[in-house]
Design a protein around this motif. Structure first.
Motif, PDB file in Angstrom:
ATOM      1  N   ALA A   1       0.816  -1.211   0.000  1.00 26.24           N
ATOM      2  CA  ALA A   1       0.000   0.000   0.000  1.00 26.24           C
ATOM      3  C   ALA A   1       0.850   1.261   0.000  1.00 26.24           C
ATOM      4  N   SER A   2       1.902   1.266   0.810  1.00 23.72           N
ATOM      5  CA  SER A   2       2.677   2.499   0.989  1.00 23.72           C
ATOM      6  C   SER A   2       3.783   2.680  -0.036  1.00 23.72           C
ATOM      7  N   GLY A   3       4.293   1.572  -0.574  1.00 21.50           N
ATOM      8  CA  GLY A   3       5.444   1.669  -1.458  1.00 21.50           C
ATOM      9  C   GLY A   3       5.158   1.327  -2.902  1.00 21.50           C
ATOM     10  N   ALA A   4       4.669   0.125  -3.137  1.00 18.11           N
ATOM     11  CA  ALA A   4       4.506  -0.345  -4.507  1.00 18.11           C
ATOM     12  C   ALA A   4       3.505   0.489  -5.289  1.00 18.11           C
ATOM     13  N   ALA A   5       2.399   0.876  -4.629  1.00 23.90           N
ATOM     14  CA  ALA A   5       1.360   1.636  -5.331  1.00 23.90           C
ATOM     15  C   ALA A   5       1.870   2.980  -5.829  1.00 23.90           C
ATOM     16  N   ALA A   6       2.833   3.547  -5.106  1.00 28.37           N
ATOM     17  CA  ALA A   6       3.353   4.858  -5.493  1.00 28.37           C
ATOM     18  C   ALA A   6       4.098   4.826  -6.822  1.00 28.37           C
TER      19      ALA A   6
ATOM     20  N   ALA B   1       2.172   8.220 -13.688  1.00 28.85           N
ATOM     21  CA  ALA B   1       1.258   7.964 -14.800  1.00 28.85           C
ATOM     22  C   ALA B   1      -0.166   8.350 -14.445  1.00 28.85           C
ATOM     23  N   TYR B   2      -0.575   8.047 -13.214  1.00 28.10           N
ATOM     24  CA  TYR B   2      -1.924   8.399 -12.776  1.00 28.10           C
ATOM     25  C   TYR B   2      -2.082   9.915 -12.643  1.00 28.10           C
ATOM     26  N   GLY B   3      -1.108  10.572 -12.036  1.00 24.78           N
ATOM     27  CA  GLY B   3      -1.175  12.007 -11.842  1.00 24.78           C
ATOM     28  C   GLY B   3      -1.211  12.784 -13.142  1.00 24.78           C
ATOM     29  N   ALA B   4      -0.571  12.238 -14.167  1.00 27.21           N
ATOM     30  CA  ALA B   4      -0.562  12.897 -15.465  1.00 27.21           C
ATOM     31  C   ALA B   4      -1.822  12.616 -16.274  1.00 27.21           C
TER      32      ALA B   4
ATOM     33  N   MET C   1      -1.434   6.540  -3.985  1.00 27.18           N
ATOM     34  CA  MET C   1      -1.341   6.911  -5.391  1.00 27.18           C
ATOM     35  C   MET C   1      -1.963   8.276  -5.637  1.00 27.18           C
ATOM     36  N   GLU C   2      -3.057   8.551  -4.959  1.00 30.80           N
ATOM     37  CA  GLU C   2      -3.709   9.849  -5.099  1.00 30.80           C
ATOM     38  C   GLU C   2      -2.777  10.965  -4.625  1.00 30.80           C
ATOM     39  N   THR C   3      -2.152  10.739  -3.474  1.00 30.31           N
ATOM     40  CA  THR C   3      -1.252  11.743  -2.907  1.00 30.31           C
ATOM     41  C   THR C   3      -0.050  11.973  -3.806  1.00 30.31           C
ATOM     42  N   ASN C   4       0.610  10.889  -4.204  1.00 27.63           N
ATOM     43  CA  ASN C   4       1.792  11.021  -5.045  1.00 27.63           C
ATOM     44  C   ASN C   4       1.448  11.588  -6.411  1.00 27.63           C
ATOM     45  N   GLY C   5       0.313  11.167  -6.966  1.00 35.34           N
ATOM     46  CA  GLY C   5      -0.071  11.653  -8.282  1.00 35.34           C
ATOM     47  C   GLY C   5      -0.325  13.136  -8.283  1.00 35.34           C
ATOM     48  N   LYS C   6      -0.987  13.641  -7.258  1.00 37.12           N
ATOM     49  CA  LYS C   6      -1.295  15.069  -7.192  1.00 37.12           C
ATOM     50  C   LYS C   6      -0.058  15.905  -6.928  1.00 37.12           C
ATOM     51  N   LYS C   7       0.869  15.361  -6.153  1.00 34.62           N
ATOM     52  CA  LYS C   7       2.027  16.160  -5.755  1.00 34.62           C
ATOM     53  C   LYS C   7       3.127  16.179  -6.808  1.00 34.62           C
ATOM     54  N   ILE C   8       3.038  15.288  -7.807  1.00 33.84           N
ATOM     55  CA  ILE C   8       4.093  15.284  -8.815  1.00 33.84           C
ATOM     56  C   ILE C   8       3.549  15.563 -10.211  1.00 33.84           C
ATOM     57  N   THR C   9       2.337  16.068 -10.332  1.00 40.01           N
ATOM     58  CA  THR C   9       1.776  16.334 -11.643  1.00 40.01           C
ATOM     59  C   THR C   9       2.492  17.467 -12.377  1.00 40.01           C
ATOM     60  N   LYS C  10       3.268  18.287 -11.670  1.00 41.84           N
ATOM     61  CA  LYS C  10       3.998  19.360 -12.338  1.00 41.84           C
ATOM     62  C   LYS C  10       5.198  18.837 -13.118  1.00 41.84           C
ATOM     63  N   LEU C  11       5.567  17.589 -12.875  1.00 41.30           N
ATOM     64  CA  LEU C  11       6.653  16.985 -13.638  1.00 41.30           C
ATOM     65  C   LEU C  11       6.179  16.655 -15.048  1.00 41.30           C
ATOM     66  N   ARG C  12       7.043  16.873 -16.021  1.00 31.75           N
ATOM     67  CA  ARG C  12       6.717  16.499 -17.389  1.00 31.75           C
ATOM     68  C   ARG C  12       6.822  14.988 -17.548  1.00 31.75           C
ATOM     69  N   LEU C  13       6.195  14.467 -18.579  1.00 33.61           N
ATOM     70  CA  LEU C  13       6.169  13.022 -18.781  1.00 33.61           C
ATOM     71  C   LEU C  13       7.571  12.439 -18.913  1.00 33.61           C
ATOM     72  N   GLU C  14       8.432  13.123 -19.653  1.00 34.12           N
ATOM     73  CA  GLU C  14       9.787  12.600 -19.826  1.00 34.12           C
ATOM     74  C   GLU C  14      10.557  12.597 -18.514  1.00 34.12           C
ATOM     75  N   GLU C  15      10.256  13.574 -17.645  1.00 32.44           N
ATOM     76  CA  GLU C  15      10.899  13.604 -16.325  1.00 32.44           C
ATOM     77  C   GLU C  15      10.387  12.454 -15.459  1.00 32.44           C
ATOM     78  N   GLY C  16       9.104  12.145 -15.604  1.00 34.49           N
ATOM     79  CA  GLY C  16       8.555  10.987 -14.902  1.00 34.49           C
ATOM     80  C   GLY C  16       9.215   9.701 -15.338  1.00 34.49           C
ATOM     81  N   CYS C  17       9.490   9.587 -16.635  1.00 38.48           N
ATOM     82  CA  CYS C  17      10.193   8.409 -17.146  1.00 38.48           C
ATOM     83  C   CYS C  17      11.585   8.297 -16.535  1.00 38.48           C
ATOM     84  N   VAL C  18      12.269   9.432 -16.392  1.00 36.13           N
ATOM     85  CA  VAL C  18      13.605   9.441 -15.804  1.00 36.13           C
ATOM     86  C   VAL C  18      13.545   8.971 -14.348  1.00 36.13           C
ATOM     87  N   ILE C  19      12.586   9.490 -13.591  1.00 32.82           N
ATOM     88  CA  ILE C  19      12.466   9.128 -12.175  1.00 32.82           C
ATOM     89  C   ILE C  19      12.167   7.640 -12.009  1.00 32.82           C
ATOM     90  N   SER C  20      11.144   7.156 -12.692  1.00 34.86           N
ATOM     91  CA  SER C  20      10.763   5.752 -12.560  1.00 34.86           C
ATOM     92  C   SER C  20      11.837   4.823 -13.101  1.00 34.86           C
TER      93      SER C  20
END
Length: 363
Positions: free
Chosen positions: A19-24, A29-32, A225-244
């Motif tokens: 719940a706390s780790g894997a879902a994040a 992808a969800y936030g975007a 997922m809701e929390t992480n998605g909302k807090k990182i939506t300012k990241l661009r998609l390519e930046e999300g790819c880099v992080i993940s």
């Protein structure tokens, strides 16, 4: 009865890890808006199960017999180790301190090893070196990847409308990869002591542990997922790819070597690396550094002392370690006070830096 309780506590711990780790991992992808929440949770659950089932064995072996001899684990000690890790996370939640599940369970195992003077110091040093190096490597890789994206023809392409469909698919793939790597590494946190005590075989541990980590992601992961998605939506998609991609790659390599590593800190370091390229040194706020250090130090120490104290009290019937327990609780209150003071000092001027910390801490 102890066996049943140990299994229940271990599998419940696995659900909370999911719940706390894997879902994040699917938060970007969800936030975007690339995938819906239920789809993201299903993808996460499937990926984390297969990660545990196909690649979780080496880390399970490390947790069960690599840090302390397998003979150290009895059913009672395995139960105390898992309970100490769970209690550490509970206390941390009460005090508002984010902890790493990997570091917490390693600390609890070390606490048991200290009681019986059976810690494999060389293996422990190897694990700690990974804890030190992986956030630094993630930070540098994120800087390198972001700099290349920013200073090449790729930057012009990713800003075009033609890139959106491809980047949308890629960010989902990277999220699934990150969930897969989380399954490889994190399932051992819940079932490693059970395997060490002979309650489960390695195969049974990764099967049942993987199922319950996946179940935790599916049933309890929506808020994370809701929390992480909302807090990182300012990241661009390519930046999300880099992080993940950075986090998943590092965790996968560590899992192959059987090393439990803190995905939370790796992800946070990647986000800070991207912020460093975009904003310079201003992203390296004092409160960010303090929080990372607090998580790294408090996670294993708190669970280690809890495990050591409970084994001394319940197994060895020695009351003197209670003094150490009181000292740790006082230290935790002190750390909480320090974090509040540094947070207040950073205050409203933290800006995007505060968002960076929150995104990593929630994972």
């Amino acid at each position: 009865m102890l066996v049943i309780i140990a299994v229940i506590v271990g599998l419940f711990f696995a659900m909370n890890i999911g719940a706390s780790g894997a879902a994040a991992s699917m938060g970007i992808a969800y936030g975007a808006g690339v995938v819906k929440r239920n789809v993201a949770l299903v993808l996460c659950g499937i990926a984390v199960f297969f990660g545990a089932w196909l690649g979780g064995g080496e880390v399970v072996k490390t947790m069960g017999s690599g840090i302390v001899p397998q003979s150290t684990f009895t059913v009672a000690i395995a139960l105390i180790v898992i309970a100490s890790a769970a209690l550490s996370l509970f206390l941390a939640n009460v005090f508002g301190i984010p902890l790493s599940t990997s570091e917490v369970i390693v600390g609890a195992v070390v606490g048991a090893g200290i009681v019986y003077q059976s810690v494999f110091v060389g293996k422990l040093a190897w694990i700690v070196s990974f804890w030190l190096l992986t956030p630094v490597i993630a930070f540098l890789l994120a800087i390198g990847a972001t700099w290349v994206l920013k200073n090449s023809l790729i930057d012009r392409w990713v800003k075009s409308s033609r890139a959106v469909p491809i980047l949308s698919v890629l960010v989902v793939v990277m999220g699934v990869f990150e969930a897969f790597s989380a399954g490889m590494n994190n399932v051992a946190n819940a079932v490693g002591p059970l395997v060490g005590a002979g309650i489960m075989s390695t195969g049974q541990g990764i099967l049942w542990g993987g199922l319950f980590v996946a179940l935790g992601a599916l049933l309890l992961g929506h808020r994370v997922m809701e929390t992480n998605g909302k807090k990182i939506t300012k990241l661009r998609l390519e930046e999300g790819c880099v992080i993940s991609g950075t986090g998943a790659g590092i965790v996968t390599v560590a899992s192959v070597f059987g090393i439990p590593v803190p995905l939370t800190q790796i992800t946070t370091s990647s986000i800070i690396g991207i912020g460093f390229v975009k904003q310079g040194r201003s992203v390296l706020k004092k409160d960010i550094v303090v929080q990372l250090l607090v998580v790294w130090v408090v996670s294993p120490v708190l669970s280690m002392v809890l495990s050591y104290t409970l084994i001394q009290l319940l197994i060895e019937q020695n009351v003197y370690p209670v003094i150490a327990m009181i000292g740790v609780l006082v230290s935790v209150f002190g750390v909480k006070f320090l974090m509040q003071r540094t947070g207040a000092a950073g205050g409203a001027g933290a800006g995007s830096g505060a968002t960076v910390v929150s995104a990593g801490s929630e994972e």
